[in-house]
Write a protein that holds these residues in place. Structure first.
Motif, PDB file in Angstrom:
ATOM      1  N   GLN A   1       1.698   9.610  -5.803  1.00  0.00           N
ATOM      2  CA  GLN A   1       2.250  10.958  -5.592  1.00  0.00           C
ATOM      3  C   GLN A   1       3.301  11.321  -6.643  1.00  0.00           C
ATOM      4  O   GLN A   1       3.966  12.339  -6.528  1.00  0.00           O
ATOM      5  CB  GLN A   1       2.909  11.034  -4.215  1.00  0.00           C
ATOM      6  N   GLY A   2       3.486  10.440  -7.626  1.00  0.00           N
ATOM      7  CA  GLY A   2       4.418  10.742  -8.717  1.00  0.00           C
ATOM      8  C   GLY A   2       5.831  10.260  -8.456  1.00  0.00           C
ATOM      9  O   GLY A   2       6.739  10.531  -9.245  1.00  0.00           O
ATOM     10  N   ILE A   3       6.031   9.556  -7.329  1.00  0.00           N
ATOM     11  CA  ILE A   3       7.370   9.035  -7.040  1.00  0.00           C
ATOM     12  C   ILE A   3       7.570   7.725  -7.814  1.00  0.00           C
ATOM     13  O   ILE A   3       6.651   6.910  -7.918  1.00  0.00           O
ATOM     14  CB  ILE A   3       7.560   8.851  -5.513  1.00  0.00           C
ATOM     15  N   THR A   4       8.742   7.575  -8.358  1.00  0.00           N
ATOM     16  CA  THR A   4       9.068   6.363  -9.117  1.00  0.00           C
ATOM     17  C   THR A   4       9.620   5.329  -8.144  1.00  0.00           C
ATOM     18  O   THR A   4      10.416   5.681  -7.270  1.00  0.00           O
ATOM     19  CB  THR A   4      10.153   6.701 -10.173  1.00  0.00           C
ATOM     20  N   VAL A   5       9.185   4.080  -8.287  1.00  0.00           N
ATOM     21  CA  VAL A   5       9.672   3.040  -7.373  1.00  0.00           C
ATOM     22  C   VAL A   5      10.238   1.873  -8.184  1.00  0.00           C
ATOM     23  O   VAL A   5       9.585   1.370  -9.099  1.00  0.00           O
ATOM     24  CB  VAL A   5       8.537   2.518  -6.447  1.00  0.00           C
ATOM     25  N   VAL A   6      11.453   1.487  -7.857  1.00  0.00           N
ATOM     26  CA  VAL A   6      12.041   0.274  -8.437  1.00  0.00           C
ATOM     27  C   VAL A   6      12.036  -0.768  -7.328  1.00  0.00           C
ATOM     28  O   VAL A   6      12.562  -0.522  -6.235  1.00  0.00           O
ATOM     29  CB  VAL A   6      13.477   0.526  -8.948  1.00  0.00           C
ATOM     30  N   TYR A   7      11.423  -1.913  -7.617  1.00  0.00           N
ATOM     31  CA  TYR A   7      11.057  -2.861  -6.565  1.00  0.00           C
ATOM     32  C   TYR A   7      11.503  -4.251  -7.000  1.00  0.00           C
ATOM     33  O   TYR A   7      11.188  -4.690  -8.107  1.00  0.00           O
ATOM     34  CB  TYR A   7       9.539  -2.784  -6.462  1.00  0.00           C
ATOM     35  N   THR A   8      12.252  -4.951  -6.160  1.00  0.00           N
ATOM     36  CA  THR A   8      12.558  -6.343  -6.510  1.00  0.00           C
ATOM     37  C   THR A   8      11.883  -7.278  -5.508  1.00  0.00           C
ATOM     38  O   THR A   8      11.711  -6.920  -4.334  1.00  0.00           O
ATOM     39  CB  THR A   8      14.079  -6.662  -6.501  1.00  0.00           C
TER      40      THR A   8
ATOM     41  N   ALA B   1       0.846  -1.206   0.000  1.00  0.00           N
ATOM     42  CA  ALA B   1       0.000   0.000   0.000  1.00  0.00           C
ATOM     43  C   ALA B   1       0.876   1.249   0.000  1.00  0.00           C
ATOM     44  O   ALA B   1       0.561   2.246  -0.673  1.00  0.00           O
ATOM     45  CB  ALA B   1      -0.918  -0.013   1.220  1.00  0.00           C
ATOM     46  N   ALA B   2       1.992   1.194   0.739  1.00  0.00           N
ATOM     47  CA  ALA B   2       2.905   2.355   0.796  1.00  0.00           C
ATOM     48  C   ALA B   2       3.483   2.639  -0.586  1.00  0.00           C
ATOM     49  O   ALA B   2       3.557   3.792  -1.011  1.00  0.00           O
ATOM     50  CB  ALA B   2       4.029   2.071   1.794  1.00  0.00           C
ATOM     51  N   VAL B   3       3.855   1.596  -1.301  1.00  0.00           N
ATOM     52  CA  VAL B   3       4.439   1.785  -2.639  1.00  0.00           C
ATOM     53  C   VAL B   3       3.394   2.374  -3.588  1.00  0.00           C
ATOM     54  O   VAL B   3       3.679   3.302  -4.361  1.00  0.00           O
ATOM     55  CB  VAL B   3       5.008   0.446  -3.179  1.00  0.00           C
ATOM     56  N   ARG B   4       2.164   1.870  -3.498  1.00  0.00           N
ATOM     57  CA  ARG B   4       1.084   2.421  -4.350  1.00  0.00           C
ATOM     58  C   ARG B   4       0.886   3.899  -4.057  1.00  0.00           C
ATOM     59  O   ARG B   4       0.702   4.724  -4.961  1.00  0.00           O
ATOM     60  CB  ARG B   4      -0.222   1.655  -4.093  1.00  0.00           C
TER      61      ARG B   4
END
Ligand code: ATP
Length: 307
Positions: free
Chosen positions: A184-191, A176-179
């Protein structure tokens, strides 16, 4: 608009081992990029290169259109990293950890307070502010570790396996935090190695294997392109012979269903086969086309196969 991150033909070897053989990928602002791949594929290495912690042997990383190598000090401020290994100050409280990383990352006293008030509820840490990090559970520690990556002016956040060891509740909070960050327009790279998280994150998947990105796309498009349903028959005793295309595995016969046919058709053909009728069938299982089956298809491809 420039991509948040642009990777151009990134190459990296350790001694004689070529880990990244030419990774090219653009990640757009506000996108969640799910970097998938088997153990040792080079995901963490790529993250280290994207955050400027490791120099590539060749190729270029651009952050919002500017070369990371040439503007490292400036651009690193816009990057927040939560590496795989948890790094928190065990003797400090949750609040002290978050605040001190805010200061280390160059925020003013007022900015630290603003970020702190934003980040705390995102990761569900409100009730733990005065707890020592050493006393938190594994999942709570992971949440604190991820939250620390946000305690700066970062526009791009890297989360390397943020849900390892997290229980269902912690995992859901992190997702939920990543969503929320992405909204908010922040880019997330997630493994991650938990494939189900990709759909929950609305992530675009990049599949890294044999040192290159072998496939990219939404969960749905990856499933559409690479996944096949499968039919598995289980037997007691000897497996029946003479079913073309079916693979033997212990006491099972398994077939991957090609696009032109259906599980029901294959099942009907198998069940009317005399050898199957004479054998002791104990179970029938139809596996739907899902991300796991797409993952296996991609995994089995060799290094030359890039879409
Ligand atoms: N500093 C290093 N020195 C030598 N080899 C390294 C170094 N860092 C990584 N490697 C090797 O590079 C390969 C890729 O490692 P990396 O940690 O990037 O993979 P990964 O995809 O993140 O794996 P996992 O899913 O297991 O976390 C591995 O074979 C690893 O042993």
């Amino acid at each position: 608009m420039s991509a948040a991150i642009q990777l151009i033909n990134i190459r990296k070897s350790f001694k004689k081992k070529q880990v990244l053989r030419g990774v090219t990928l653009a990640i757009q602002p506000g996108e969640v990029l799910g970097l998938l791949g088997p153990n040792g594929a080079g995901k963490s290495t790529l993250i280290k290169i994207m955050t400027g912690l490791l120099a590539p042997d060749g190729g270029d990383v651009k952050i919002f259109g500017r070369s990371l190598a040439k503007n490292k000090r400036l651009l690193r401020q816009s990057l927040g990293l939560a590496p795989q290994a948890i790094a928190v100050y065990p003797q400090l409280t949750v609040a002290q950890n978050l605040r001190s990383f805010g200061t280390i990352n160059g925020l003013s006293g007022r900015q630290v307070q603003t970020k702190y008030d934003q980040v705390l509820p995102i990761f569900g840490l409100q009730d733990m502010q005065t707890e020592k990090a050493a006393d938190l559970s594994g999942g709570q520690k992971r949440r604190l570790h991820s939250a620390i990556a946000l305690m700066g002016p970062a526009k791009i956040i890297f989360l390397d396996e943020p849900t390892v060891g997290a229980d269902v509740d912690s995992r859901n909070r992190i997702i939920a935090a990543v969503r929320h960050l992405s909204d908010q327009g922040i880019t997330v790279v997630y493994t991650t190695h938990y494939l189900a998280e990709m759909a929950a994150l609305h992530a675009r998947i990049a599949f890294l294997n044999h040192g290159v990105i072998q496939a990219t796309g939404s969960t749905e498009s990856i499933i559409r392109q690479y996944a096949h349903p499968a039919v598995t028959l289980s037997f007691k005793g000897r497996l029946p012979a003479g079913l073309p295309g079916w693979e033997k595995d212990a006491n099972h016969l398994r077939v991957s269903v090609p696009a032109a046919t259906s599980p029901a058709q294959l099942l009907q053909t198998a069940l009317t086969n005399p050898a199957v009728r004479d054998a002791q069938l104990t179970d029938v299982q139809i596996t739907q086309a899902d991300l796991e089956s797409a993952y296996h298809t991609l995994l089995e491809r060799d290094a030359t196969h890039v879409d």
